[in-house]
Scaffold this motif. Structure first.
Motif, PDB file in Angstrom:
ATOM      1  N   SER A   1       0.811  -1.261   0.153  1.00 17.06           N
ATOM      2  CA  SER A   1      -0.140  -0.119  -0.057  1.00 17.06           C
ATOM      3  C   SER A   1       0.806   1.332   0.162  1.00 17.06           C
ATOM      4  N   PHE A   2       1.929   1.170   0.794  1.00 14.03           N
ATOM      5  CA  PHE A   2       2.835   2.367   0.764  1.00 14.03           C
ATOM      6  C   PHE A   2       3.536   2.549  -0.717  1.00 14.03           C
ATOM      7  N   GLN A   3       4.098   1.631  -1.387  1.00 15.12           N
ATOM      8  CA  GLN A   3       4.302   1.787  -2.553  1.00 15.12           C
ATOM      9  C   GLN A   3       3.263   2.152  -3.698  1.00 15.12           C
ATOM     10  N   GLN A   4       2.060   1.467  -3.488  1.00 12.30           N
ATOM     11  CA  GLN A   4       1.045   2.174  -4.306  1.00 12.30           C
ATOM     12  C   GLN A   4       0.560   3.698  -4.189  1.00 12.30           C
ATOM     13  N   THR A   5       0.846   3.965  -2.876  1.00 11.92           N
ATOM     14  CA  THR A   5       0.479   5.290  -2.613  1.00 11.92           C
ATOM     15  C   THR A   5       1.747   6.333  -3.172  1.00 11.92           C
ATOM     16  N   VAL A   6       2.885   5.755  -3.333  1.00 13.44           N
ATOM     17  CA  VAL A   6       3.901   6.822  -4.000  1.00 13.44           C
ATOM     18  C   VAL A   6       3.470   6.620  -5.556  1.00 13.44           C
ATOM     19  N   ASP A   7       3.139   5.580  -6.090  1.00  9.30           N
ATOM     20  CA  ASP A   7       2.702   5.349  -7.537  1.00  9.30           C
ATOM     21  C   ASP A   7       1.426   6.427  -7.811  1.00  9.30           C
ATOM     22  N   LEU A   8       0.640   6.219  -6.969  1.00 14.16           N
ATOM     23  CA  LEU A   8      -0.544   7.071  -7.315  1.00 14.16           C
ATOM     24  C   LEU A   8      -0.485   8.387  -7.021  1.00 14.16           C
ATOM     25  N   MET A   9       0.287   8.907  -6.077  1.00  8.97           N
ATOM     26  CA  MET A   9       0.522  10.260  -6.083  1.00  8.97           C
ATOM     27  C   MET A   9       1.645  10.723  -7.229  1.00  8.97           C
ATOM     28  N   GLY A  10       2.477   9.929  -7.768  1.00 12.67           N
ATOM     29  CA  GLY A  10       3.392  10.259  -8.802  1.00 12.67           C
ATOM     30  C   GLY A  10       2.661  10.387 -10.102  1.00 12.67           C
ATOM     31  N   THR A  11       1.516   9.879 -10.425  1.00 15.54           N
ATOM     32  CA  THR A  11       0.786   9.766 -11.403  1.00 15.54           C
ATOM     33  C   THR A  11      -0.480  11.000 -11.390  1.00 15.54           C
ATOM     34  N   GLY A  12      -0.478  11.651 -10.203  1.00 15.52           N
ATOM     35  CA  GLY A  12      -1.630  12.749 -10.022  1.00 15.52           C
ATOM     36  C   GLY A  12      -2.901  11.934  -9.746  1.00 15.52           C
ATOM     37  N   GLN A  13      -3.168  10.658  -9.344  1.00 16.07           N
ATOM     38  CA  GLN A  13      -4.331  10.023  -9.296  1.00 16.07           C
ATOM     39  C   GLN A  13      -4.779  10.137  -7.743  1.00 16.07           C
ATOM     40  N   LEU A  14      -3.708  10.576  -6.987  1.00 18.03           N
ATOM     41  CA  LEU A  14      -3.861  10.926  -5.609  1.00 18.03           C
ATOM     42  C   LEU A  14      -3.216  12.446  -5.199  1.00 18.03           C
ATOM     43  N   LYS A  15      -4.152  13.244  -4.939  1.00 20.59           N
ATOM     44  CA  LYS A  15      -3.499  14.580  -4.656  1.00 20.59           C
ATOM     45  C   LYS A  15      -3.773  15.096  -3.219  1.00 20.59           C
ATOM     46  N   PRO A  16      -2.878  14.779  -2.292  1.00 21.48           N
ATOM     47  CA  PRO A  16      -2.873  15.193  -0.910  1.00 21.48           C
ATOM     48  C   PRO A  16      -2.477  16.466  -0.844  1.00 21.48           C
ATOM     49  N   GLN A  17      -1.748  17.237  -1.781  1.00 18.06           N
ATOM     50  CA  GLN A  17      -1.187  18.554  -1.159  1.00 18.06           C
ATOM     51  C   GLN A  17      -2.007  19.696  -0.881  1.00 18.06           C
ATOM     52  N   GLY A  18      -3.260  19.562  -1.093  1.00 13.53           N
ATOM     53  CA  GLY A  18      -4.164  20.718  -0.553  1.00 13.53           C
ATOM     54  C   GLY A  18      -4.520  20.371   1.005  1.00 13.53           C
ATOM     55  N   ILE A  19      -4.014  19.686   1.531  1.00 17.08           N
ATOM     56  CA  ILE A  19      -4.149  19.445   3.082  1.00 17.08           C
ATOM     57  C   ILE A  19      -3.179  20.271   3.774  1.00 17.08           C
ATOM     58  N   ILE A  20      -2.070  20.988   3.005  1.00 16.58           N
ATOM     59  CA  ILE A  20      -1.006  21.693   3.830  1.00 16.58           C
ATOM     60  C   ILE A  20      -1.504  22.978   4.101  1.00 16.58           C
ATOM     61  N   THR A  21      -1.417  23.261   5.481  1.00 16.80           N
ATOM     62  CA  THR A  21      -1.913  24.704   5.774  1.00 16.80           C
ATOM     63  C   THR A  21      -0.774  25.579   6.269  1.00 16.80           C
ATOM     64  N   SER A  22       0.340  25.107   6.814  1.00 18.54           N
ATOM     65  CA  SER A  22       1.336  25.755   7.284  1.00 18.54           C
ATOM     66  C   SER A  22       2.559  25.100   7.007  1.00 18.54           C
ATOM     67  N   GLN A  23       3.800  25.755   6.888  1.00 20.62           N
ATOM     68  CA  GLN A  23       5.095  25.526   6.730  1.00 20.62           C
ATOM     69  C   GLN A  23       6.179  26.290   8.050  1.00 20.62           C
ATOM     70  N   ILE A  24       6.383  25.626   8.605  1.00 22.81           N
ATOM     71  CA  ILE A  24       7.138  26.008   9.859  1.00 22.81           C
ATOM     72  C   ILE A  24       8.599  25.682   9.922  1.00 22.81           C
TER      73      ILE A  24
END
Length: 349
Positions: A296-319
């Motif tokens: 599942s971890f590798q599949q997550t890397v793959d799916l994020m890499g192809t843009g099928q999973l896009k979690p970037q929108g959850i980032i609210t702060s960088q500190i």
């Protein structure tokens, strides 16, 4: 090197620590970015929950005080003598789960189960030594910031798998914190036709809608079960309990259709009182998920890499690391508009 070290409840200190000697099967990762997880917050507010405070952890051989941080990515700085899959300069995400490795993952994902960053030193620091088997190459399409999101995204991917979600299924997610939001993203990607998000925070509910929820319910303003059944009269196919309190546990069951599935994804820091007789009239199935298989971890890397999973929108702060207590843990405790806070280490892209 500077590190965020857990000493006890409400006691995380920025201090200088030495990196332990690199083992033959490990790589040294120059940490670029690391995320603050809900489990980290539990340790800060209520710990020790997972942190070994009384004796050494069986798998890591470590105990508190220890460097926190298990959602991290970076660049390989050095490789051990027996490492064959990776080289200096590789951009990698870290799977922090440690197991004995005696059982196949389809039999027991958690064969032992300890965490880099919770049961032993982790990634809120400059360098971290990590076993080769816990390292995953990042595709060129992902930044190192994206890499710090792989671990929590993998939690949601595994949770959706545990719920046996099918195309067209209806879903309710109780709790729109970081893992709840990622579960919404994963459920949509897996083909859910309706994804209902529930929370007490309007800002979190708006974020849930932005990330793909088809319906939002403020469970402090209306009865959540009635509101869900107004949308799906027979109850949803799968509910995800991502809040970790008695009330949402019970509501999750009540909102699930007969013979549907409720997946516990949250960490319950304290015991709850509940009568299993609650299940007998409907046959609702309860399962749980806290981490993920290597697949599942590798599949997550793959799916994020192809843009099928896009979690970037959850980032609210960088500190910065120096601000991790005030602008990280305290902000997550008091400001419900915060979702995923990333800590900048090297800051490499």
């Amino acid at each position: 090197m500077k590190a965020a070290v857990w000493h006890g409840r409400k006691d995380i200190r920025i201090e200088e620590r030495e990196l332990r000697e690199l083992r033959d099967n490990e790589v040294t990762v120059r940490v670029a970015w690391a995320g603050i997880c809900g489990s980290d917050l539990h340790e800060y507010e209520e710990g020790p929950v997972f942190v070994p405070a009384e004796k050494q952890d069986d798998l890591t051989g470590e105990m508190a005080p220890l460097t926190m941080g298990h959602e991290f990515a970076g660049v390989i700085e050095k490789v051990g003598s027996s490492v064959t899959k990776y080289k200096v300069g590789d951009r990698v995400a870290i799977n922090p789960t440690l197991t004995y490795g005696n059982k196949p993952e389809d039999m027991d994902i958690y064969d032992g189960f300890s965490f880099i960053g919770l049961h032993g030193d982790g990634g809120f620091t400059t360098y971290a030594n990590v076993p080769e088997s816990n390292v995953y190459l990042l595709p060129d399409t992902l930044t190192l910031q994206d890499g710090a999101l792989v671990e929590p995204m993998a939690v949601a991917v595994q949770a959706v798998k545990e719920g046996d979600l099918r195309f067209g299924d209806t879903v309710a997610v109780f709790g729109a914190g970081p893992i709840g939001l990622l579960t919404i993203i994963a459920a949509k990607a897996a083909g859910a036709s309706k994804v209902i998000a529930l929370d007490l925070s309007e800002s979190r509910l708006e974020k849930a809608k932005e990330l793909g929820a088809t319906h939002i319910i403020n469970s402090g303003k209306e009865d959540p079960v009635k509101a869900i059944r107004a949308i799906v009269p027979d109850g949803v196919d799968v509910t995800f309990e991502v809040a970790g309190v008695t009330q949402t546990y019970i509501q999750s069951i009540d909102a699930t259709r007969a013979r549907g599935t409720m997946v516990i994804v949250s960490i319950f820091a304290r015991p709850i009182e509940w009568n299993p007789l609650h299940l007998t009239n409907t046959g609702v199935k309860i399962t749980s998920s806290i981490a993920y298989s290597p697949t599942s971890f590798q599949q997550t890397v793959d799916l994020m890499g192809t843009g099928q999973l896009k979690p970037q929108g959850i980032i609210t702060s960088q500190i910065e690391l120096d601000d991790i207590v005030e602008k990280g843990f305290e902000a997550l405790t008091t400001d419900k508009s915060q979702s995923k806070i990333l800590v900048k280490l090297s800051g490499e892209k």
